[in-house]
Enzyme design. Structure first.
Site, short mmCIF file in Angstrom:
data_model
loop_
_atom_site.label_atom_id
_atom_site.label_comp_id
_atom_site.label_asym_id
_atom_site.label_seq_id
_atom_site.Cartn_x
_atom_site.Cartn_y
_atom_site.Cartn_z
N ASP A 96 -72.46 51.52 12.91
CA ASP A 96 -72.28 50.75 14.15
C ASP A 96 -70.96 49.96 14.15
OD1 ASP A 96 -74.91 51.61 14.62
OD2 ASP A 96 -75.73 49.81 13.69
N GLU A 105 -77.45 52.98 24.44
CA GLU A 105 -77.40 51.73 23.66
C GLU A 105 -75.96 51.50 23.24
OE1 GLU A 105 -79.63 52.25 20.00
OE2 GLU A 105 -79.05 54.34 19.88
#
Length: 543
Positions: free
Chosen positions: A15, A187
Site C-alpha cells: 500500500d 478502495e
C-alpha cells in the site's frame, strides 16, 4: 543508466504512498498488526531506499492489543502542505464478516522524523483514507465506503468530504464521488491535480491476482469522474506469467525534472502453488502523459525493470545482518500489537530478554521480536539461555506469518522438568489454529547451558531447523518443512484476507503466567544467493 530492479522495497511493504519534498522522496507503507505503526522509507534517487522512521510509536497513537491478524494499520497516506507533514491511517479492529470496525486518524509533524502528534479521529465510515491539499488551501478527506448490508461485496464507493484543520474535523456534506468499475472492490483512493483536472487513483479487484490500479478524472473535485480509456492503468490480472503479480494500490510522484512515477504493491509468486512468500512488496514504474491522462510505460502489465534517476546499489540488500542489543533494538526489528514494550522485552548488558507472556499467536500480548523476510533464501540463528520448568514454558527461533502459520524451534521442558528441543507449528491451520508437532521425537538436552538455534529457508519453499549445544556443531532437527505456507495465500483467510508477510525472529511464552524470561545473545539474518532465488534469477535473465 541501468534500470532499477523491482521491487524497490522487497518483503512486506504494501500500500505505498509516495511523496517528494524538495530533493527527498518518502514512501509510507502499511504495517498492520506489527508495532510501531507505518514504515516510512527515504530516498534521494528513487533507486536506493532506507527505513527512516515508524511514526506511530506510542500508546496514545496506537494500541492494537486484541486486534486479529491482518488488522491494525491499513493503507497510510503521507502528504505535505508546504508547512506540515500529514499522515492519515486506519486502525482496523475487526475485518471479518459483514462489519468492518475501521477508525481513521490523522497525525502531523513539522519534520518527517517528528515529533509526530497525537492522533485526531476523523471518521469510521470506511478504510484506506487519504488527504488532498488543494491549491486554494482547502483540504479534502477521501476514503472508501463500507456498506455492511451488501456483504461480502460491501465496497460502496469513494467518499469525499472537506476537512477543517483548525476545527480538526470533517465539515460540510459527504459525497460518494466514484463507484468504481465492474472489476469491483474499489478502495485505496488518492487525489491529484494537474492542468485543471482532478485525478482519482484507486485500487480495485481485491488484493490477489485480480488486483489493479484504476484511474478517473474530473474538472470538479466532486465529480463526475470519467474513467481512463484503459480503465486499469496497471494490473497483472491478464498476464499470469509476468514476474510481478497481484499488482495494484498505487500512488504517483513527480520528479524535479518533470517525470512522473507510479509506485504500487506487487507480489512475486514461487512454486506451482504460486505463493507470494515475501508478502506484498513495493515496486515502481515510469509513466507518461498523453491527452491529460497518464499511462504506465510498457503497461498496463508492470515491468520488472524501470529507469529511475539513481543507480541501485545492492550491497546492503545482500549483506549479512548481525543484530546485537547494546543500543536496544535495531530498526529492522518489530513486535506485535502492544505499545507496552516493558511487559514483553528488555535489553540488559547487551542482551535481549524476552519476557514469557501469552502463547505464540496470541492477539493480545506475546513476546515476539522479529524482522521481515526479504529474500527467498536465507539463514537465521541465535543463541538462547533459557531454563523452563515444564512444557508450558518455551522460547526460541520462529519463522512466523500469523497465528495460523508459523514454524517454531523451541527450548522447552517435559512434564518432569527435563529440558528438550522441540518443534511446533501451526501449518495452514485456519480456522482451528491447532498445533502440529512435525518433530515427533523430542531431543533431550542438559538442564543448563546456552543453546544455538538456527534455520535455513531455500527458494521460499523449504525450511530446515538446526541446533547445537555450546562448543558443538549444528545438527538438523526434524525433516524439511514447507516454508511456502508462510504466505498470504495460506495465511488463515487466504489471499483476499491475509495482508502481511513472513517474519523471522525470537519468541518466548510462559503459559503458567510466571513471566519466565529467555535471554538471547544476538540474532543473525544472512541472505543467500543461490539458484532458487527468483530475485537473482531475474537479474541474470535480464543481463
Amino acid at each position: 543508466m541501468p534500470p532499477v530492479r523491482n521491487p524497490i522495497l522487497p518483503g512486506f511493504n504494501p500500500d505505498p504512498s509516495i511523496l517528494r519534498v524538495g530533493e527527498d522522496y518518502y514512501i509510507a507503507t502499511s504495517t498492520f498488526e506489527w508495532y510501531p505503526g507505518v514504515q516510512i522509507h527515504h530516498s534521494k534517487d528513487l533507486a536506493n531506499w532506507d527505513l527512516l522512521i515508524r511514526p506511530l510509536n506510542r500508546k496514545s497513537q496506537l494500541d492494537m492489543r486484541g486486534e486479529p491478524d491482518s488488522c491494525g494499520v491499513w493503507a497510510p497516506c503521507l502528504s505535505y502542505d508546504g508547512d506540515m507533514f500529514w499522515l492519515v491511517y486506519t486502525d482496523v479492529k475487526r475485518k471479518d464478516g459483514s462489519f468492518k470496525d475501521a477508525h481513521n486518524f490523522i497525525v502531523t509533524a513539522p519534520d518527517i522524523e517528528g515529533p509526530w502528534s497525537d492522533p485526531i479521529f476523523v471518521n469510521s465510515s470506511g478504510f484506506d483514507p487519504s488527504l488532498f491539499h488543494d491549491d486554494d488551501g482547502r483540504k479534502w478527506f477521501v476514503n472508501m465506503m463500507w456498506d455492511h448490508r451488501s456483504s461480502p461485496r460491501a465496497f460502496a464507493g469513494i467518499a469525499l468530504q472537506e476537512f477543517d484543520p483548525v476545527l480538526g474535523k470533517l465539515v460540510g456534506p459527504r459525497k460518494n464521488i466514484f463507484k468504481g468499475t465492474e472489476l469491483d472492490l474499489v478502495e485505496g483512493p488518492h487525489l491529484y491535480k494537474r492542468n485543471g483536472w482532478y485525478y482519482l487513483l484507486t485500487a480495485e479487484g481485491g488484493t490477489a491476482y485480480e488486483h489493479a490500479c484504476t484511474l478517473a478524472r474530473a474538472r470538479d473535485i466532486r465529480g463526475p469522474y470519467e474513467v481512463h480509456p484503459q480503465k486499469h492503468i496497471l494490473t497483472s490480472k491478464d498476464a499470469p506469467f509476468a514476474a510481478l503479480q497481484r499488482s495494484g494500490h498505487g500512488s504517483i510522484v513527480d520528479t524535479e525534472g518533470g517525470k512522473t512515477y507510479l509506485v504500487h504493491l506487487t507480489g512475486r509468486p514461487v512454486g506451482q502453488e504460486r505463493r507470494c512468500v515475501l508478502g506484498r512488496e513495493t515496486a515502481i514504474q515510469e509513466v507518461y502523459w498523453r491527452d491529460d491522462w497518464f499511462y504506465v510505460e510498457n503497461g498496463p502489465v508492470p515491468s520488472l525493470y524501470t529507469n529511475v534517476p539513481g543507480v541501485y546499489d545492492d550491497s546492503d540488500y545482500w549483506a549479512r545482518k548481525y543484530y546485537q542489543f547494546e543500543n536496544g533494538l535495531h530498526k529492522d526489528l518489530q513486535w506485535l500489537r502492544t505499545p507496552e514494550t516493558d511487559r514483553i522485552f528488555s535489553v540488559e548488558n547487551g542482551k535481549l530478554i524476552l519476557i514469557g507472556r501469552e502463547s505464540i499467536g496470541s492477539w493480545f500480548e506475546q513476546a515476539l521480536v522479529a524482522r521481515r523476510q526479504t529474500h527467498f533464501s536465507y539463514d537465521a540463528e541465535t543463541v538462547i539461555d533459557f531454563s523452563p520448568s515444564d512444557e508450558r514454558q518455551f522460547a526460541g527461533l520462529v519463522a512466523y506469518y500469523c497465528r495460523y502459520n508459523f514454524f517454531y524451534l523451541t527450548v522447552t521442558a517435559n512434564s518432569d522438568g527435563e529440558r528438550e528441543i522441540s518443534v511446533m507449528s501451526s501449518e495452514a491451520s485456519w480456522p482451528d489454529g491447532d498445533l502440529k508437532f512435525p518433530q515427533q521425537t523430542r531431543i533431550a538436552i542438559p538442564k543448563e547451558g546456552k543453546v544455538r538455534l538456527a534455520l535455513n529457508i531455500r527458494g521460499g519453499q523449504s525450511l530446515q531447523f538446526f541446533y547445537a549445544l555450546e562448543g558443538q556443531e549444528l545438527e538438523k532437527v526434524g525433516s524439511v518443512l514447507d516454508a511456502s505456507i508462510l504466505s498470504d495465500e495460506c495465511g488463515g483467510h487466504q489471499a483476499h484476507g491475509s495482508f502481511t508477510g513472513a517474519f523471522v525472529g525470537l519468541a518466548c511464552s510462559d503459559l503458567n503466567g510466571t513471566a519466565r524470561g529467555a535471554v538471547f545473545d544476538h540474532f543473525v539474518y544472512s541472505p543467500v544467493q543461490d539458484a532458487t532465488d527468483r530475485y537473482e534469477i531475474d537479474s541474470q535473465r535480464h543481463t
